[in-house]
Structure formats: structure tokens, C-alpha cells
Design an enzyme around this catalytic site. Structure first.
Site, PDB file in Angstrom:
ATOM      1  N   LYS A  74       5.610   4.221   4.721  1.00 38.86           N
ATOM      2  CA  LYS A  74       4.802   3.011   4.747  1.00 38.86           C
ATOM      3  C   LYS A  74       4.940   2.265   6.076  1.00 38.86           C
ATOM      4  O   LYS A  74       4.565   1.105   6.184  1.00 38.86           O
ATOM      5  CB  LYS A  74       5.209   2.110   3.577  1.00 38.86           C
ATOM      6  CG  LYS A  74       4.987   2.805   2.240  1.00 38.86           C
ATOM      7  CD  LYS A  74       5.512   1.982   1.080  1.00 38.86           C
ATOM      8  CE  LYS A  74       5.264   2.722  -0.231  1.00 38.86           C
ATOM      9  NZ  LYS A  74       5.812   1.988  -1.384  1.00 38.86           N
ATOM     10  N   ARG A 101       9.600  -2.990 -11.390  1.00 41.53           N
ATOM     11  CA  ARG A 101       8.227  -2.463 -11.276  1.00 41.53           C
ATOM     12  C   ARG A 101       7.832  -1.819 -12.595  1.00 41.53           C
ATOM     13  O   ARG A 101       8.668  -1.268 -13.301  1.00 41.53           O
ATOM     14  CB  ARG A 101       8.150  -1.403 -10.164  1.00 41.53           C
ATOM     15  CG  ARG A 101       8.628  -1.866  -8.798  1.00 41.53           C
ATOM     16  CD  ARG A 101       7.710  -2.892  -8.168  1.00 41.53           C
ATOM     17  NE  ARG A 101       6.330  -2.451  -8.035  1.00 41.53           N
ATOM     18  CZ  ARG A 101       5.878  -1.763  -6.992  1.00 41.53           C
ATOM     19  NH1 ARG A 101       6.677  -1.439  -6.002  1.00 41.53           N
ATOM     20  NH2 ARG A 101       4.604  -1.406  -6.917  1.00 41.53           N
ATOM     21  N   PRO A 133       0.834  -1.212   0.000  1.00 42.24           N
ATOM     22  CA  PRO A 133       0.000   0.000   0.000  1.00 42.24           C
ATOM     23  C   PRO A 133       0.861   1.250   0.000  1.00 42.24           C
ATOM     24  O   PRO A 133       1.959   1.265   0.558  1.00 42.24           O
ATOM     25  CB  PRO A 133      -0.801  -0.104   1.296  1.00 42.24           C
ATOM     26  CG  PRO A 133      -0.085  -1.086   2.149  1.00 42.24           C
ATOM     27  CD  PRO A 133       0.677  -1.983   1.231  1.00 42.24           C
ATOM     28  N   GLU A 134       0.369   2.324  -0.602  1.00 39.66           N
ATOM     29  CA  GLU A 134       1.120   3.574  -0.606  1.00 39.66           C
ATOM     30  C   GLU A 134       0.861   4.292   0.727  1.00 39.66           C
ATOM     31  O   GLU A 134      -0.014   3.909   1.506  1.00 39.66           O
ATOM     32  CB  GLU A 134       0.728   4.400  -1.828  1.00 39.66           C
ATOM     33  CG  GLU A 134       0.909   3.555  -3.099  1.00 39.66           C
ATOM     34  CD  GLU A 134       1.302   4.329  -4.348  1.00 39.66           C
ATOM     35  OE1 GLU A 134       1.688   5.488  -4.263  1.00 39.66           O
ATOM     36  OE2 GLU A 134       1.228   3.713  -5.433  1.00 39.66           O
TER      37      GLU A 134
END
Ligand SMILES: [Zn+2]
Length: 269
Positions: free
Chosen positions: A52, A258, A2-3
Site C-alpha cells: 500500500k 476489522r 485502499p487495497e
């Protein structure tokens, strides 16, 4: 993963739920049993997010550090808690609320020195009021790495993930492969300010929306985006589709494992 906005929402939610209580803390699954015993029934002082990373603070200068990683999940609800289902690493329980943490990549007991070491290795977090963008600029400005990679390095800026990095580069018109050291101060400042604005909006709404009013579906007469991440975006996961601004097909490439999305026409600076 999650960001940052998701982790900040969790910090707020859990902070509100447990502030002022002395929750029972346990590790039903057993992997955090020792740590849980040390904070069990201590006063819950508050919750903080740094990028995070999530920190739950307890009386006696003890903290629990959590990183959700790819699979971590926190469930918060009103008491009484349901029976334990599956692998619950940590359960926190007050008279009013309960919380279950499952599958995190980190759940560990932190002393003040551990918290200090964590903050030392993290870049500034645009969501935090105490963030100092100068620290990020120093790292960007000395680096030969592409800016698209630097934005994802948690020691440069913390909390930014794949969606925010692609979108903030698009909104600034910056070519993703531009070296950090070749990026001027002005575009850097503009991207930082934009991250502050976008990520704080994400904390409020719980989703990532990055398109300006003139590019929203209703204004453009196009169907809304269908994606489990929700939110309207310019380039993220839009490879092969026309750019909302110039109509050029959005591109995707691999950068450090990514997907990186960008518009070759809008992002030429
Ligand atoms: Zn474009």
C-alpha cells in the site's frame, strides 16, 4: 485504506504521466514544503508500488514516499492544473500533467536507506513480479495468530486488505481462525497463487471481482451486487446473506478491530 491494486494503479498512472519530465513540485498546504523543494524540477525517474506504499523516484537518489491511509487521495489530470482547492499536501506539475495529493497518512522525502528499510519491513507483494512468497510462508508457518489476521499484516504479505483476505480464504476453503502454523504448505501456496491472480486482475480492472464464472449474477440468475466497492464477491459485506456456493448464511465477526466475513460451511479446512 485502499487495497494494493489501487496503489499499483496509481503508480502506473503517475509513472506514465510524469516519466521523462522535470516536474515542478510544491506543497501548497506547506506541510511538505521542505521535501518538495528538494525534488522540485528534478528528473522524475519513475513510480513504484510496494503493497500500500507509493514511491515516486527522482534523479539524485531521492524519492517521495506516500501512504494514503484512510483519507488520502491523488488526483491526476492534464495540464493546466486547476487553482489549488483545499489542503493540497503535494502538487506536481509538468508541461503535460498535474497531480494533487490530499490527506495522506504519510508524504515524506526518502533516501535510498529509507526505501531499503521500508522494503525490509514489508512482506512480499503478490502484484509485484519480484515478490518472494517464501518470505511470507516463513512468517505464516511460525505463527500462532489466525491466518485471517496474518493475511492483513503488511509485514507478512503486503497489499492485502479486508476484501482480498476474506475472499481468498473463502476461495481456498480455509477456516479464518486457523493458526498460521497449522496451515499446510499446499493451502498457503494455493492462496498465494490466487492472490497473485486476483490482485493483478484488480490492477487491470480497478475493481475487486472474486467470483468464479459459475457464480456470477447472470449465471446464477441473481441480481448483481450493489455496493460502493463494486465487484462481485463471495463473502465480503455479505453477512446474513446466503453463500453463493452452499446457501448457508455468511457470518461476520470482529478480528483485530476489522470485520471478518466467512462461510462456516465452505470454510472448514
Ligand atoms: Zn458456503
Amino acid at each position: 485504506v485502499p487495497e494494493g491494486h489501487v496503489v499499483h494503479r496509481l503508480a502506473r498512472r503517475t509513472g506514465r504521466a510524469f516519466a521523462g519530465s522535470r516536474p515542478d513540485v510544491s506543497s501548497p498546504q506547506g506541510r511538505f514544503a521542505e521535501g518538495a523543494a528538494l525534488v522540485d524540477r528534478r528528473a522524475f525517474v519513475g513510480a513504484d508500488a510496494y503493497g500500500k506504499h507509493l514511491i515516486w523516484r527522482f534523479d539524485g537518489d531521492l524519492a517521495v514516499h506516500v501512504h494514503l491511509g484512510l483519507y488520502g487521495k491523488v488526483t491526476v489530470g492534464t495540464a493546466p492544473p486547476p487553482p489549488v482547492v483545499g489542503e493540497v499536501r503535494l502538487r506536481m506539475e509538468s508541461p503535460e500533467h498535474y497531480l494533487d495529493l490530499r490527506g495522506p497518512s504519510a508524504c515524506e522525502l526518502y533516501q535510498p536507506a529509507d526505501v531499503a528499510a521500508l522494503l525490509d519491513r514489508l512482506g512480499p507483494d503478490p502484484i509485484r513480479r519480484d515478490a518472494d512468497p517464501e518470505r511470507a510462508w516463513l512468517r505464516v508457518h511460525r505463527s500462532r495468530a489466525p491466518i485471517a489476521g496474518l493475511l492483513m499484516h503488511q509485514h507478512v504479505i503486503s497489499g492485502v486488505g479486508n476484501i482480498y483476505r476474506a475472499e481468498v480464504l473463502f476461495r481456498a476453503g480455509v477456516a479464518p481462525m486457523r493458526e498460521g502454523r497449522a496451515l499446510g504448505r499446499e493451502p498457503f501456496d494455493r492462496m498465494w497463487t490466487d492472490l497473485v491472480h486476483l490482485m493483478r486482475a484488480g490492477v487491470r480492472s480497478g475493481r475487486i471481482d472474486t467470483v468464479r464464472p459459475e457464480h456470477e449474477p447472470e449465471t446464477m440468475g441473481r441480481p448483481p451486487r450493489v455496493d460502493r466497492h463494486g465487484g462481485e464477491v463471495y463473502v465480503y459485506r455479505r453477512a446474513g446473506q446466503p453463500c453463493h456456493v452452499c446457501g448457508t448464511r455468511v457470518r461476520v465477526t470482529d478480528l483485530a478491530g476489522r470485520h471478518l466475513y466467512w462461510c462456516p460451511r465452505c470454510q472448514r479446512r
